[in-house]
Design a protein around this motif. Structure first.
Motif, PDB file in Angstrom:
ATOM      1  N   LEU A 248       0.952  -1.201   0.047  1.00  0.00           N
ATOM      2  CA  LEU A 248      -0.009  -0.146   0.009  1.00  0.00           C
ATOM      3  C   LEU A 248       0.899   1.340   0.081  1.00  0.00           C
ATOM      4  O   LEU A 248       1.842   1.375   0.793  1.00  0.00           O
ATOM      5  N   LYS A 249       0.590   2.213  -1.044  1.00  0.00           N
ATOM      6  CA  LYS A 249       1.284   3.364  -1.038  1.00  0.00           C
ATOM      7  C   LYS A 249       0.613   4.693  -0.407  1.00  0.00           C
ATOM      8  O   LYS A 249      -0.683   4.417  -0.568  1.00  0.00           O
ATOM      9  N   ASP A 250       1.149   5.532   0.242  1.00  0.00           N
ATOM     10  CA  ASP A 250       0.747   6.456   0.794  1.00  0.00           C
ATOM     11  C   ASP A 250       0.342   7.484  -0.456  1.00  0.00           C
ATOM     12  O   ASP A 250       1.115   7.860  -1.219  1.00  0.00           O
ATOM     13  N   GLU A 251      -1.017   7.941  -0.583  1.00  0.00           N
ATOM     14  CA  GLU A 251      -1.627   8.721  -1.521  1.00  0.00           C
ATOM     15  C   GLU A 251      -0.680  10.147  -1.480  1.00  0.00           C
ATOM     16  O   GLU A 251      -0.751  10.593  -2.712  1.00  0.00           O
ATOM     17  N   THR A 252      -0.266  10.593  -0.592  1.00  0.00           N
ATOM     18  CA  THR A 252       0.353  11.739  -0.471  1.00  0.00           C
ATOM     19  C   THR A 252       1.964  11.700  -1.157  1.00  0.00           C
ATOM     20  O   THR A 252       2.145  12.627  -2.163  1.00  0.00           O
ATOM     21  N   PHE A 253       2.435  10.494  -0.937  1.00  0.00           N
ATOM     22  CA  PHE A 253       3.580  10.324  -1.952  1.00  0.00           C
ATOM     23  C   PHE A 253       3.248  10.157  -3.141  1.00  0.00           C
ATOM     24  O   PHE A 253       3.938  10.721  -4.271  1.00  0.00           O
ATOM     25  N   LYS A 254       2.323   9.719  -3.599  1.00  0.00           N
ATOM     26  CA  LYS A 254       1.885   9.290  -4.931  1.00  0.00           C
ATOM     27  C   LYS A 254       1.591  10.698  -5.839  1.00  0.00           C
ATOM     28  O   LYS A 254       2.035  11.055  -6.785  1.00  0.00           O
ATOM     29  N   HIS A 255       0.880  11.621  -5.011  1.00  0.00           N
ATOM     30  CA  HIS A 255       0.623  13.028  -5.648  1.00  0.00           C
ATOM     31  C   HIS A 255       2.010  13.786  -5.638  1.00  0.00           C
ATOM     32  O   HIS A 255       2.241  14.443  -6.760  1.00  0.00           O
ATOM     33  N   ILE A 256       2.783  13.681  -4.771  1.00  0.00           N
ATOM     34  CA  ILE A 256       3.974  14.615  -4.955  1.00  0.00           C
ATOM     35  C   ILE A 256       4.996  14.120  -5.906  1.00  0.00           C
ATOM     36  O   ILE A 256       5.723  14.539  -6.697  1.00  0.00           O
ATOM     37  N   SER A 257       4.974  12.574  -5.855  1.00  0.00           N
ATOM     38  CA  SER A 257       5.906  11.775  -7.122  1.00  0.00           C
ATOM     39  C   SER A 257       5.151  12.416  -8.293  1.00  0.00           C
ATOM     40  O   SER A 257       6.054  12.750  -9.216  1.00  0.00           O
ATOM     41  N   PHE A 258       3.911  12.392  -8.727  1.00  0.00           N
ATOM     42  CA  PHE A 258       3.542  12.880  -9.883  1.00  0.00           C
ATOM     43  C   PHE A 258       3.888  14.402 -10.240  1.00  0.00           C
ATOM     44  O   PHE A 258       4.299  14.739 -11.199  1.00  0.00           O
ATOM     45  N   ILE A 259       3.481  15.290  -9.176  1.00  0.00           N
ATOM     46  CA  ILE A 259       3.895  16.552  -9.601  1.00  0.00           C
ATOM     47  C   ILE A 259       5.529  16.734  -9.882  1.00  0.00           C
ATOM     48  O   ILE A 259       5.718  17.442 -10.931  1.00  0.00           O
ATOM     49  N   LEU A 260       6.330  16.064  -9.360  1.00  0.00           N
ATOM     50  CA  LEU A 260       7.844  16.020  -9.753  1.00  0.00           C
ATOM     51  C   LEU A 260       7.929  15.522 -11.070  1.00  0.00           C
ATOM     52  O   LEU A 260       8.802  16.194 -11.677  1.00  0.00           O
ATOM     53  N   GLU A 261       7.397  14.330 -11.588  1.00  0.00           N
ATOM     54  CA  GLU A 261       7.356  13.620 -12.616  1.00  0.00           C
ATOM     55  C   GLU A 261       6.936  14.704 -13.728  1.00  0.00           C
ATOM     56  O   GLU A 261       7.606  15.070 -14.884  1.00  0.00           O
ATOM     57  N   GLN A 262       5.881  15.419 -13.609  1.00  0.00           N
ATOM     58  CA  GLN A 262       5.351  16.241 -14.686  1.00  0.00           C
ATOM     59  C   GLN A 262       6.205  17.435 -14.886  1.00  0.00           C
ATOM     60  O   GLN A 262       6.419  17.973 -15.845  1.00  0.00           O
ATOM     61  N   GLU A 263       6.670  18.173 -13.755  1.00  0.00           N
ATOM     62  CA  GLU A 263       7.718  19.227 -13.865  1.00  0.00           C
ATOM     63  C   GLU A 263       8.754  18.690 -14.406  1.00  0.00           C
ATOM     64  O   GLU A 263       9.483  19.534 -15.320  1.00  0.00           O
ATOM     65  N   ARG A 264       9.364  17.369 -14.372  1.00  0.00           N
ATOM     66  CA  ARG A 264      10.533  16.997 -15.033  1.00  0.00           C
ATOM     67  C   ARG A 264      10.140  16.682 -16.855  1.00  0.00           C
ATOM     68  O   ARG A 264      11.035  17.365 -17.438  1.00  0.00           O
ATOM     69  N   TRP A 265       9.001  16.426 -16.785  1.00  0.00           N
ATOM     70  CA  TRP A 265       8.576  16.453 -18.142  1.00  0.00           C
ATOM     71  C   TRP A 265       8.450  17.882 -18.818  1.00  0.00           C
ATOM     72  O   TRP A 265       9.013  18.058 -20.080  1.00  0.00           O
ATOM     73  N   GLU A 266       7.988  18.831 -18.104  1.00  0.00           N
ATOM     74  CA  GLU A 266       7.920  19.977 -18.666  1.00  0.00           C
ATOM     75  C   GLU A 266       9.102  20.912 -18.943  1.00  0.00           C
ATOM     76  O   GLU A 266       9.538  21.332 -19.979  1.00  0.00           O
ATOM     77  N   LEU A 267      10.153  20.468 -18.007  1.00  0.00           N
ATOM     78  CA  LEU A 267      11.546  20.918 -18.341  1.00  0.00           C
ATOM     79  C   LEU A 267      12.209  20.397 -19.572  1.00  0.00           C
ATOM     80  O   LEU A 267      12.823  20.955 -20.640  1.00  0.00           O
ATOM     81  N   PHE A 268      12.113  18.854 -19.610  1.00  0.00           N
ATOM     82  CA  PHE A 268      12.528  18.278 -20.889  1.00  0.00           C
ATOM     83  C   PHE A 268      11.828  18.930 -22.073  1.00  0.00           C
ATOM     84  O   PHE A 268      12.615  19.145 -23.211  1.00  0.00           O
ATOM     85  N   GLU A 269      10.549  19.173 -22.236  1.00  0.00           N
ATOM     86  CA  GLU A 269       9.960  19.883 -23.408  1.00  0.00           C
ATOM     87  C   GLU A 269      10.292  20.957 -23.640  1.00  0.00           C
ATOM     88  O   GLU A 269      10.708  21.279 -24.603  1.00  0.00           O
ATOM     89  N   GLU A 270      10.755  21.979 -22.508  1.00  0.00           N
ATOM     90  CA  GLU A 270      10.860  23.249 -22.795  1.00  0.00           C
ATOM     91  C   GLU A 270      12.535  23.143 -23.577  1.00  0.00           C
ATOM     92  O   GLU A 270      12.779  24.008 -24.206  1.00  0.00           O
TER      93      GLU A 270
END
Length: 187
Positions: A103-125
């Protein structure tokens, strides 16, 4: 215009404006349902992914100032796609995990996604800062276009030349990413 509309949608979402939220659903949910159904999912999966995407937008906006440079609809759809691909990957791993589910903590899941999304945006930029030739070449490479097709498309003399060119473009992209001040925060 797109940035202005994006800000209106984002502010409406954050404030709980039902008219804006209904507009977001009406304009975007059917596309997400279609995408998820075409990619091994069901209507219920689309509902969950769409809700998660809206939640991520809200959380991200509260954690950091969120500036959507493209259309809101495109941005939201990209989040939904990323969440769905991540879900599919997790499902595949769950099937392979013989030790049982963790079982994963939902907070960790959301923080992890935010980081992934920001990394993707930096990559695209940074990808968009490359020359048009490099940008097109890397997009083909990342989409797994074969080297023999790349040789023909770009009129290279051999696959070795194409390989070297991809290597140089990837190196330039990595350099641009690593030189950005956001890179350290996202590492």
């Amino acid at each position: 215009m797109k940035a202005k509309q994006s800000n209106i949608y984002l502010k409406g979402l954050l404030s709980g404006d039902l008219i804006i939220i209904n507009t977001i659903y009406k304009n975007n949910f059917p596309k997400v349902v279609g995408f998820i159904k075409k990619n091994k999912g069901a209507y219920r999966d689309a509902e969950e992914i769409f809700q998660d995407a809206l939640f991520h937008l809200i959380v991200r906006s509260k954690v950091r100032t969120l500036e959507i440079k493209s259309s809101f609809d495109g941005y939201l759809f990209t989040i939904c796609k990323n969440l769905w691909y991540k879900e599919l990957n997790e499902r595949k791993n769950r099937v392979r995990n013989e030790r049982g589910l963790e079982l994963k903590d939902e907070t960790f899941k959301h923080i992890s996604f935010i980081l992934e999304q920001e990394r993707w945006e930096l990559f695209e930029e940074k990808l968009n800062e490359l020359s048009d030739n490099c940008k097109t070449l890397l997009k083909d490479y990342f989409n797994k276009v074969s080297y023999d097709i790349i040789v023909k498309k770009f009129n290279y003399s051999s696959e070795n030349v194409a390989f070297q060119r991809v290597f140089k473009c990837k190196k330039k992209l990595a350099s641009l990413i690593k030189s950005d001040r956001k890179y350290k925060d996202l590492s």
